[in-house]
Scaffold this active site. Structure first.
Site, PDB file in Angstrom:
ATOM      1  CG  ASP A  94      -2.101   0.965   1.153  1.00  0.00           C
ATOM      2  OD1 ASP A  94      -2.126   1.827  -0.021  1.00  0.00           O
ATOM      3  OD2 ASP A  94      -3.078   0.750   1.722  1.00  0.00           O
TER       4      ASP A  94
HETATM    5  C1  BGC Z   1      -4.877   3.420  -0.118  1.00  0.00           C
HETATM    6  C2  BGC Z   1      -5.011   2.580  -1.158  1.00  0.00           C
HETATM    7  C3  BGC Z   1      -4.866   3.294  -2.491  1.00  0.00           C
HETATM    8  C4  BGC Z   1      -3.430   3.989  -2.268  1.00  0.00           C
HETATM    9  C5  BGC Z   1      -3.010   4.717  -3.611  1.00  0.00           C
HETATM   10  C6  BGC Z   1      -3.689   4.409   0.004  1.00  0.00           C
HETATM   11  O1  BGC Z   1      -3.653   5.235   0.892  1.00  0.00           O
HETATM   12  O2  BGC Z   1      -4.948   2.523   1.178  1.00  0.00           O
HETATM   13  O3  BGC Z   1      -6.324   1.863  -1.196  1.00  0.00           O
HETATM   14  O4  BGC Z   1      -4.824   2.175  -3.549  1.00  0.00           O
HETATM   15  O5  BGC Z   1      -3.435   4.821  -1.480  1.00  0.00           O
HETATM   16  O6  BGC Z   1      -3.837   5.859  -3.633  1.00  0.00           O
END
Ligand code: BGC
Length: 754
Positions: free
Chosen positions: A229
């Site tokens: 993530d």
């Molecule tokens: C989120 C993800 C997301 C990623 C990119 C993170 O903060 O938890 O779900 O895909 O950011 O934006």
């Protein structure tokens, strides 16, 4: 292209570089070797493609595009076809925008309705989430675009999401929090998995070898790559060792340098790095091959599609006296700012830039449905509520029917934070209370990503839940309200009466960064059913403008073992007067068990469309997993022999058909007997039973009369008491009490463990 050959030609620095992004949204390419960079962007219910400065919070601009219903709505469709359609069309949108991977779907379980990100997740049930998620993945990937299931694993809250630890016992993890991901890997064949920010039992997901390698790759056979993530890396080298391939977003290169020096100083075997590089090369080259040229998307057609999907997701929760559908001959009043400015998506990284969302008011006008409107409440809760409520009350008195568009506003739920209560905004509660005081025909149309408490439920006649229905939610609401289409959604989560009823209530969101999943496997309806608790609306509930008759349940065999599959069929007939769809659910009611088991668990679902009077057959196939639980003693699924009941119903609390089956488990749980094993453990084995019989017989010869007298003196029911006291006895005590000799006990233990 020969990947081994490419790896051989890469410098150490290039290898390290391939394991992190070029920037916020791209992997790195290497031109001299023909390795392309790949663009990814957030979804999952539309494309958040950023061409300017990137961010992962939904703050900076992204391209204007279509916004579909979010996962909590989509799951309520109980319809794989809805997810197939969405996956296919999103795939085309990605191709048109040269996006190779869409970051979604989110497969985390809804442990608590307070989780701020529940709108992005499907369900409290792993089977439903896994099946729907897989349908989305399959179709997206058929268009040549990778899915990326997230957030693996046990990211069930936003509080301390980047630093906390979810403490989960092995059975619960495998039985509840992993299966949706497992299905996405095995059935959906997802090409990428995003690891969660949080730790599981103290080890961060980004460094969790058990999750990323042992379970994901070895047990489930995952062949794709694991991405962090955004910003989830803690120790990059530990990540690689655990099975983490790509770090996102790309940074200034500090981590790449750390990888290089770890290889140089022997801390990291280069072969481990090569494995991650291999996964990334496979992905990049595959994407290149799947890229389609000149795909165009008709945004207007997709806007219509968002309405049709939202229609199939909305849940009619209540409809007393068939107050819905509305008729154009009635004097209808719409109240509530959501009628004008609907809430249709959630906030955070999934936020889609929509130029013109369609409201129910706009749709009514377009479709020739005469309605009048008063605002009733201010979304931002700044204006004087009393005055807005008073206007609504006056207008309501003059109407035949009132529809209040209410629910959670943006500030109530979002990525990055959890809710503290299930309360609706105070000004809306005041409005509903006042309007229902002067008008008996009130319908509530609800917008929001997850459950709210409804202290007003008995004052209104109907509730239509749109969840977050996407940019054209107004059109969908209009068509449903006026009966142009019958509602067919079913709740993918239980709506409790009070927050305090939720099984995680005492352990959410934990303390000091540690959250203990003390309720174990009892999440959602698994808990409410076991506790026989009343709920506001049960899992699987949803009404229709038609009625359905269920009949003729048939099972291909009524006795079978856990290596076989069985087929269950039933007939569903539309006994109403309008065309409608019904989501039919199959639950397995568990056998009497030696371990904790929920009363029933969802093991199949299907949605059928029926004209008035029409009848269709639904068909489900069940395998071992429909009856099994996860047994930590063997670290595997285990089916107990016994009588199970197949239940087919319209909701988890509206079972219409049942049939009994006898299942034989073929696996055994090996037991090691010790001096602290009990007599009851012993009695579960053939050898143990015969040992006890012999022992009792020998003792009986010595003192039958004395023993009988003793038992008589203890009074009524004493046989039972003696038996249970005896069964609880550790084997060692048999020696202490002189029932067997030390030699006999040693002999018994070695015989049992042989
Ligand atoms: C989120 C993800 C997301 C990623 C990119 C993170 O903060 O938890 O779900 O895909 O950011 O934006």
């Amino acid at each position: 292209m020969d990947i081994d050959k490419i790896i051989a030609e890469l410098t150490l620095e290039e290898k390290a570089g391939l394991c992190s992004g070029r920037d916020f949204w791209h992997t790195k390419g290497i031109e001299r070797l023909g390795i392309p960079e790949v663009m990814m962007c957030d979804g999952p219910h539309g494309l958040r493609k950023q061409v300017g400065e990137g961010d992962h919070l939904g703050i900076n601009a992204s391209i204007e595009t279509n916004c579909y219903p979010t996962a909590s709505a989509l799951a309520s469709s109980f319809d794989r076809n809805v997810l197939h359609t969405l996956g296919t069309e999103l795939g085309k949108e990605c191709q048109a925008e040269h996006v190779g991977m869409l970051l979604g779907p989110g497969l985390n379980m809804k442990r608590s309705p307070l989780c701020g990100r529940n709108f992005e997740y499907f369900s409290e049930d792993p089977f439903l989430a896994g099946e729907l998620g897989s349908a989305y993945i399959e179709s997206l990937q058929t268009q040549g675009v990778s899915a990326c299931v997230k957030h693996f694993a046990a990211n069930n809250q936003e509080t301390r999401r980047m630093s906390g630890s979810s403490q989960i016992d092995e059975r619960t993890l495998h039985e509840i929090y992993l299966p949706a991901f497992e299905t996405a890997v095995k059935k959906g064949k997802t090409r990428s998995v995003m690891c969660a920010y949080n730790a599981i039992n103290g080890t961060f997901a980004a460094e969790n070898k058990e999750l990323l390698t042992d379970i994901l790759r070895k047990d489930w056979g995952f062949k794709g790559f694991v991405v962090t993530d955004w910003g989830a890396v803690k120790d990059r080298v530990n990540g690689l060792l655990a099975g983490l391939d790509l770090e996102m977003p790309g940074g200034p290169g500090v981590q790449d340098a750390r990888i290089v020096s770890a290889v140089q100083n022997g801390e990291l075997d280069e072969a481990v790095l090569d494995e991650a590089v291999r996964h990334m090369l496979q992905f990049a080259l595959e994407c290149k091959g799947l890229q389609k040229e000149a795909v165009t998307v008709d945004r207007e057609a997709h806007k219509q599609l968002t309405a049709s999907l939202a229609e199939q997701c909305a849940v009619l929760m209540k409809n007393e006296e068939n107050i819905l559908p509305l008729s154009s001959n009635e004097k209808i009043l719409y109240v509530g700012e959501f009628a004008e400015h609907p809430r249709f998506q959630g906030a955070g990284s999934s936020h889609i830039n929509v130029p013109h969302p369609v409201s129910a008011l706009e749709a009514a006008e377009k479709n020739g449905h005469a309605v009048s409107y008063v605002r009733g409440f201010d979304i931002h809760e700044k204006e004087d509520a009393n005055q807005l409520v008073q206007e609504a009350v006056e207008a309501a008195k003059a109407a035949d029917k009132v529809v209040i568009f209410a629910g959670l506003t943006d500030v109530y739920e979002s990525e990055g934070g959890d809710r503290e209560t299930l309360d609706m905004p105070e000004n809306q509660l005041q409005l509903i209370d006042a309007v229902s005081g002067v008008q008996s025909n009130v319908t509530i149309v609800l917008h929001g990503g997850s459950p709210v408490e409804m202290p007003w439920i008995n004052k209104v006649k109907a509730v239509l839940c749109m969840y977050l229905g996407g940019e054209n939610v107004g059109t969908a609401a209009d068509r449903l309200l006026f009966g142009e289409v019958s509602p067919s959604g079913k709740l993918a989560e239980t709506w409790p009466i009070r927050l305090e009823d939720n099984p995680s209530y005492l352990n959410f969101p934990g303390e000091n960064g540690v959250v203990t999943y003390a309720e174990g496997i009892y999440i959602g309806y698994r808990y409410y059913d076991k506790k026989k608790l009343d709920v506001l609306f049960p899992f699987g509930h949803g009404l229709s403008y038609a009625d359905f008759a269920y009949s003729d349940i048939q099972i291909s065999k009524d006795a079978f073992d856990d290596t076989e599959t069985v087929t269950v069929t039933a007939k569903i007939k539309n006994t109403g007067s309008v065309q409608a769809k019904e989501a039919v659910q199959l639950y397995v009611k568990n056998a009497a068990s030696g371990v904790r088991r929920p009363i029933r668990e969802l093991r199949g679902f299907d949605k059928v469309e029926l004209a008035p009077g029409e009848e269709k057959q639904v068909c489900f196939t069940l395998d071992n997993r429909a009856f099994a639980y996860y047994e930590p003693k063997i670290h595997d699924w285990f089916t107990e022999s016994g009588a199970y009941t197949i239940e087919i119903g319209s909701s988890s609390r509206d079972i219409r058909l049942t049939a009994a089956v006898q299942v034989t488990g073929t696996k055994e749980i090996p037991i090691t007997f010790t001096r602290t094993s009990t007599v009851s453990d012993l009695m579960k084995t053939e050898k143990g039973r015969s040992f006890m019989q012999n022992m009792m017989a020998a003792r009986a010869k010595q003192s039958v009369a004395a023993a009988e007298d003793n038992v008589k003196n203890m009074g009524e029911g004493s046989d039972k008491i003696v038996k249970s006291m005896m069964y609880e006895m550790p084997l060692g005590s048999l020696v202490t009490y002189g029932a067997v000799t030390e030699e006999q006990l040693v002999g018994l233990l070695s015989m049992l463990n042989a």
